[in-house]
Design an enzyme around this catalytic site. Structure first.
Site, mmCIF file in Angstrom:
data_model
loop_
_atom_site.group_PDB
_atom_site.id
_atom_site.type_symbol
_atom_site.label_atom_id
_atom_site.label_comp_id
_atom_site.label_asym_id
_atom_site.label_seq_id
_atom_site.Cartn_x
_atom_site.Cartn_y
_atom_site.Cartn_z
ATOM 1 N N TYR A 25 0.910 -1.261 0.052
ATOM 2 C CA TYR A 25 0.095 0.025 0.071
ATOM 3 C C TYR A 25 0.932 1.292 0.022
ATOM 4 C CZ TYR A 25 -4.534 2.229 0.553
ATOM 5 O OH TYR A 25 -5.544 2.963 0.611
ATOM 6 N N LYS A 63 -3.550 8.250 3.005
ATOM 7 C CA LYS A 63 -4.819 7.954 3.838
ATOM 8 C C LYS A 63 -4.712 8.282 5.214
ATOM 9 C CE LYS A 63 -7.237 5.961 0.646
ATOM 10 N NZ LYS A 63 -8.533 6.728 0.106
#
Length: 259
Positions: free
Chosen positions: A160, A167
């Site tokens: 990720y 995020k």
């Protein structure tokens, strides 16, 4: 139930529908069932074509469709100016926009480029602030802004990479915006959705492994659906959640609670 939701006839802006698998499209379907008026934004002509086809195939009608490039303050300003002229007041915004360069999602995180880091932050986190700023004057009756996050914001999810950092910034921005906008009766929350086979998820090398892990370890022993995320978003946009702001709400079969 419709009376409790109080969304019939309300104007909701949805940003980020890429195709029928998009989380934003799941939200749109839930909102259509609740009787909301939907205003869509798109970035490129290709996205507009896909959006129009989705609406046509499902016999849905958009109140308005406007172009908006979230990497441009001028484009965001123009989009919400057009929305204001056409709709007057809006009651909610769904920010389902995130992007990072493919090369920054592969290999070691330490090799993230400066430009790639800045681009992921700008697209995935700062854009929420810019959107909220332009939406605020149109939310004269109060309302709700929803962002879409993922567990990688608080835990390391292999592959990720730079998106996890973006995020994390997004979730912090949600909380600071909640404080800023609360006095205007505008609530700001995020949904941390479980793994769903979206276009964006394809860019995460470990995605299939994550799906299997959730099925194995989550309390519900299954992955969540687009519809489940859509329905929770519906709740957070509605009168039912009128006392909730600054929260990160997990829709991930409970996977985030596991050690």
């Amino acid at each position: 139930m419709e009376d409790l939701l109080k969304l019939k006839g309300k104007n909701i802006v949805i940003m980020g529908v890429a195709n029928e698998r998009s989380i934003a499209w799941g939200v749109a379907k839930s909102l259509y069932k609740a009787g909301a008026n939907l205003i869509f934004t798109y970035r490129k002509e290709r996205s507009l074509g896909k959006l129009n086809k989705l609406l046509s195939d499902n016999h849905y009608e958009a109140k308005l469709i406007v172009q908006c490039d979230v990497n441009s303050d001028e484009s965001i300003k123009e989009a919400f100016s057009n929305i204001g002229e056409a709709a007057g007041t809006i009651h909610g915004v769904v920010h389902s926009v995130a992007f990072a360069h493919a090369e920054d999602l592969k290999g070691a995180f330490i090799n993230t480029s400066r430009e790639g880091y800045a681009f992921a932050q700008d697209t995935s986190a700062y854009s929420l602030i810019a959107v909220a700023r332009e939406a605020k004057p149109l939310m004269s009756d109060g309302g709700s802004i929803i962002a879409m996050s993922y567990l990688g914001a608080e835990r390391v999810v292999e592959g990720y990479n730079v998106m996890g950092i973006a995020k994390a910034s997004l979730e912090a921005a949600v909380k600071y915006l909640a404080l800023d906008l609360g006095k205007n009766n505008i609530r700001v929350n995020a949904i941390s959705a479980g793994a769903i086979r979206t276009l964006a998820a394809k860019g995460v090398p470990s995605f299939n492994e994550i799906l299997h892990l959730i099925e194995e370890k989550s309390p519900l022993k299954r992955n969540v659906t687009q519809e489940e995320v859509g329905d929770m978003t519906l709740s957070l946009l509605s009168h039912l959640s009128r006392g909730v702001t600054g929260e990160i709400v997990y829709v991930d079969s409970g996977y985030h609670i596991m050690g």
